[in-house]
Design an enzyme around this catalytic site. Structure first.
Site, mmCIF file in Angstrom:
data_model
loop_
_atom_site.group_PDB
_atom_site.id
_atom_site.type_symbol
_atom_site.label_atom_id
_atom_site.label_comp_id
_atom_site.label_asym_id
_atom_site.label_seq_id
_atom_site.Cartn_x
_atom_site.Cartn_y
_atom_site.Cartn_z
ATOM 1 N N THR A 129 0.838 -1.261 0.021
ATOM 2 C CA THR A 129 0.014 0.058 0.017
ATOM 3 C C THR A 129 0.924 1.443 -0.002
ATOM 4 O O THR A 129 2.099 0.993 0.422
ATOM 5 C CB THR A 129 -0.760 0.020 1.109
ATOM 6 O OG1 THR A 129 0.005 0.579 2.282
ATOM 7 C CG2 THR A 129 -1.522 -1.272 1.581
ATOM 8 N N ASP A 130 0.360 2.518 -0.385
ATOM 9 C CA ASP A 130 1.022 3.523 0.102
ATOM 10 C C ASP A 130 1.082 4.085 1.433
ATOM 11 O O ASP A 130 0.073 3.272 2.375
ATOM 12 C CB ASP A 130 0.534 4.553 -0.875
ATOM 13 C CG ASP A 130 1.498 5.749 -1.190
ATOM 14 O OD1 ASP A 130 2.702 5.868 -0.187
ATOM 15 O OD2 ASP A 130 1.472 6.694 -1.657
ATOM 16 N N TYR A 131 1.738 4.853 1.800
ATOM 17 C CA TYR A 131 1.788 5.153 3.151
ATOM 18 C C TYR A 131 0.496 5.324 4.023
ATOM 19 O O TYR A 131 -0.363 6.226 3.826
ATOM 20 C CB TYR A 131 2.421 6.695 3.410
ATOM 21 C CG TYR A 131 3.262 6.854 4.680
ATOM 22 C CD1 TYR A 131 4.732 6.810 4.818
ATOM 23 C CD2 TYR A 131 2.794 7.541 5.755
ATOM 24 C CE1 TYR A 131 5.466 7.184 6.099
ATOM 25 C CE2 TYR A 131 3.250 7.622 6.940
ATOM 26 C CZ TYR A 131 4.550 7.394 6.994
ATOM 27 O OH TYR A 131 5.360 7.699 8.077
#
Ligand code: BGC
Length: 763
Positions: A288-290
């Protein structure tokens, strides 16, 4: 060491060593599967969830690894990797904890945002794309991989391949511009550059194609904002670079923050499983992104538990920072909302990545303090960065051939970007060491040497408003001068009067673009414009260097300033590269990969537009009931593909080898390009195609080929493009990739506006 701790460590080691099939460096699937089976058979649920957890570096950035929270997490087997830790010693210590102190001794994967170089910083990706030099871009990724891996990094969160047609969005800086064909070509070579010969050597690192998907189409150019588009547009205009990354064998993908069809990308099963894995056969892992999973609450999808289960079920494997997988999946499993098979699949993918990286065979493969000393920021790497930077600058205007300047006389260098080291590398240069880089003034001064004098005055701040300036000079990039704008300006004007020529280094600061750096006004801030006006009023020739991480509105400058060189952010060697071009050691050759609008009101603006039912007859005039604006032409200020040189090129003898084709045929489109000026230079020749009649409306032109050639004065070359049936294809309404019979126009030229054309009929 307490006796029981000793015992546990010993057991961990024995267990790790007992996984004999993991000690091989072989990449055969059977051996990899045997290795992973043997590990997974020993894993507890907690340990499995640990592999899916990617925590932030947190306190390790400043503290000692073994005493940090992250160190404790690793020892407990609750982290699969760590990211953005710089320095081989720290990384070694974290790996030691994983291998020696965690029960199963599974090595960590170390990620970093190595976006456009490591300590040797290359131009920002948008600038790199303006070189259209895929071989050089591949080399830049190779060098970035070599330097990063010399410091313990084995996984980069790059390439960023989001197509963007809205320059208000600050992250336009991180991608390759507006075009999917060029974007795909660049995505491919970046993955190849990072991963090299299949991750065998210790200087080859795993790529992560991001942000999947459509992140660059955020409404109103506001970061993290909603995206909503037809699937047909996704496939035709936005997906090609992601697919190219998958086809090139990228080991991982990162999901984006935005919604796709109303569902956050991270939890969008259609996107992650049906498209990425199903249609494109991607077999790596998806991170995932942050904190994306945690953000699904804000999107109105559900709490951390619901969001985590949904993300896993969608096919996302690793959770960056949200603690959703590690914190909630056990409960979801118990409640029957996910099953063990889904967890196992994700764990297997993460372990496969580690296996492919060779970390089971040697957890310290990327950890070599000697390499850190000898392979980073080397002369050779810097020379390459300087050379490629010269290829990325775009000469927008050069009235009266003011450029190149002579290395001599009295040169005034002014402007807020003229004397700032920290702002040279550009956004997302996590490993940069600005102390080592030159400022523009230093670059110009070194080039001129004793032949002339180079003097500097700042002339203005970035913005008159300190709050605006503070917003774009974060992360130690402050450069505010406390004097009044009037005082700064007066000093620069006096200096300009005493000199022969003025170089004005202006535009955006490094953090005016990048993440969370959207702008509604993308023109030069007022105080800089006033400075430019005052400099022009001295009557001295003015050369503007425009620092920028996006397309800017430069309508006023383009009318007033005689010479404009768009230098973007050219990386660690930018100052020397700027001097190379300003003084004509290298002729500029970059061409825009984004459309430069006349005003913000034209956005979104891109060259590959569809026709309307009411196209204008005359772009310069308002015509009632035709598609246009009362107060502006439709055309941009500078089109996609545009860029001047110090020489001139003529195009002639445009020809097609045939005007009819059927499936399996290739027609050759050719053109003769002649250097008609007096300097040797590179030219970027471009091929565009239009499908004139199709089952759905197709763009007026789409880039389908490009070549970068080098010609001496008077020299010519015939450039040939093979036009295959594949180049005539598009995704139809059913999302089938088809070439529909009928007429196509084939166009060649130096930019997307200046084209000659002929037609082909596909039978
Ligand atoms: C960015 C990503 C980046 C990640 C890790 C996020 O905020 O959107 O591009 O890779 O942080 O640093």
């Amino acid at each position: 060491m307490k006796p029981h701790t000793f015992l546990l460590s010993a057991i961990a080691l024995i267990l790790a060593l007992s996984a004999v099939s993991c000690s091989k460096t072989s990449q055969s699937d059977a051996e990899m599967n045997a290795c992973i089976d043997s590990i997974m058979a020993k894993m507890t649920l907690d340990e499995k969830l640990g592999q899916l957890n990617l925590p932030a570096a947190g306190d390790i950035v400043t503290g000692k690894a073994s005493q940090s929270n992250i160190g404790r997490l690793i020892a407990e087997g609750k982290a699969g990797g760590v990211f953005n830790v710089k320095g081989v010693e720290k990384i070694k210590e974290l790996q030691r904890i994983a291998v020696e102190e965690s029960r199963l001794g599974i090595p960590l994967i170390f990620g970093m945002d190595v976006i456009h170089g490591y300590e040797t910083v290359f131009p920002i990706p948008l600038a790199l794309s303006c070189s259209w030099d895929t071989a050089a871009i591949r080399r830049s990724a190779r060098i970035a991989a070599t330097e990063a891996s010399a410091c313990g990094i084995c996984w980069t969160f790059s390439p960023m391949v989001d197509i963007c047609r809205d320059p208000r969005w600050g992250r336009m800086a991180e991608g390759s511009g507006e075009d999917p064909f060029l974007g795909a070509a660049i995505a491919r070579v970046m993955v190849e550059g990072y991963q090299g010969d299949g991750l065998k050597k210790n200087d080859e690192i795993m790529a992560c194609v991001k942000h999947f998907a459509l992140y660059g189409a955020a409404e109103a150019g506001r970061d993290y904002n909603t995206v909503d588009m037809s699937r047909q547009r996704m496939f035709n205009d936005y997906f090609a670079p992601y697919k190219a990354g998958a086809d090139a064998g990228a080991g991982s993908f990162m999901t984006s923050f935005n919604l796709v069809d109303g569902i956050p990308a991270t939890a969008n099963r259609w996107l992650v499983t049906d498209v990425l894995r199903g249609m494109w056969n991607f077999d790596g892992f998806v991170v995932t992104d942050y904190a994306s999973i945690a953000e699904m609450r804000q999107h109105g999808i559900g709490d951390l538990k619901v969001s985590s289960a949904m993300a896993l079920a969608a096919g996302t494997d690793m959770d960056m920072v949200a603690d959703g997988f590690s914190g909630t999946l056990a409960q979801s499993l118990e409640e029957g909302n996910i099953d063990m098979g889904q967890i196992d699949t994700a764990v297997r993918r993460v372990l496969e990545a580690k296996y492919k990286l060779g970390l089971f065979a040697d957890p310290y493969k990327y950890i070599d303090a000697k390499r850190e000393q000898t392979e980073v920021y080397t002369e050779a790497n810097r020379t390459e960065a300087r050379r490629i930077a010269t290829e990325t600058f775009v000469l927008l205007k050069n009235e009266g051939n003011i450029l190149p300047l002579r290395k001599g006389g009295r040169i005034a260098v002014v402007g807020p970007l003229a004397d700032t080291r920290a702002n040279m590398p550009g956004t997302w240069s996590v490993a940069a060491v600005p102390e080592k880089y030159k400022t523009v003034v230093e670059g110009i001064r070194d080039a001129v040497g004793p032949r002339g004098t180079v003097t500097y005055a700042k002339g203005s701040n970035l913005y008159a408003d300190p709050a605006l300036e503070a917003a774009v000079t974060v992360f130690g990039r402050q450069m505010r001068d406390p004097r009044s704008e009037e005082a700064l300006r007066a000093e620069a004007v006096a200096l300009a009067r005493s000199c022969d020529v003025v170089i004005a280094a202006m535009g955006e600061a490094s953090e005016s673009s990048g993440e969370a750096a959207s702008r509604t006004d993308i023109s030069l801030p007022d105080t800089q414009k006033k400075l430019l006006e005052a400099l022009l009023a001295t009557g001295k020739p003015v050369v503007m260097l425009n620092f920028s991480g996006r397309a800017n509105v430069m309508t006023w400058e383009s009318a007033q300033v005689p010479a404009i060189l768009n230098v973007w952010f050219g990386g660690s060697e930018a100052a020397d590269a700027i001097a190379d071009v300003v003084f004509g050691d290298v002729s500029p050759s970059g061409k825009l990969t984004i459309t430069m609008p006349r005003s913000v009101g034209q956005i979104p603006i891109y060259y590959s537009q569809l026709n309307t039912g009411r196209p204008k007859n005359n772009d310069a005039q308002f015509e009632k009931y035709l598609s246009g604006y009362i107060d502006s032409p439709n055309s941009p200020l500078y089109p996609f593909g545009y860029g001047l040189s110090y020489t001139t090129f003529s195009y002639s003898d445009f020809a097609l080898s045939a005007h009819d084709m059927k499936s399996g045929d290739t027609v050759t489109a050719s053109v003769r390009v002649t250097n008609t000026g007096s300097r040797e230079a590179d030219e970027i020749v471009q091929l565009y195609i239009r499908d004139i009649e199709a089952s759905t409306s197709r763009p007026l032109k789409e880039l389908k080929g490009f070549r970068r050639i080098h010609l001496k004065p008077g020299e010519n070359a015939t450039v040939e493009f093979p036009v295959t049936v594949d180049l005539l294809k598009h995704y139809n309404y059913e999302l089938e990739y088809v070439a529909e019979p009928g007429e196509f126009s084939i166009m060649i030229g130096p930019d997307s506006r200046t084209l000659r054309s002929a037609t082909i009929t596909l039978h």
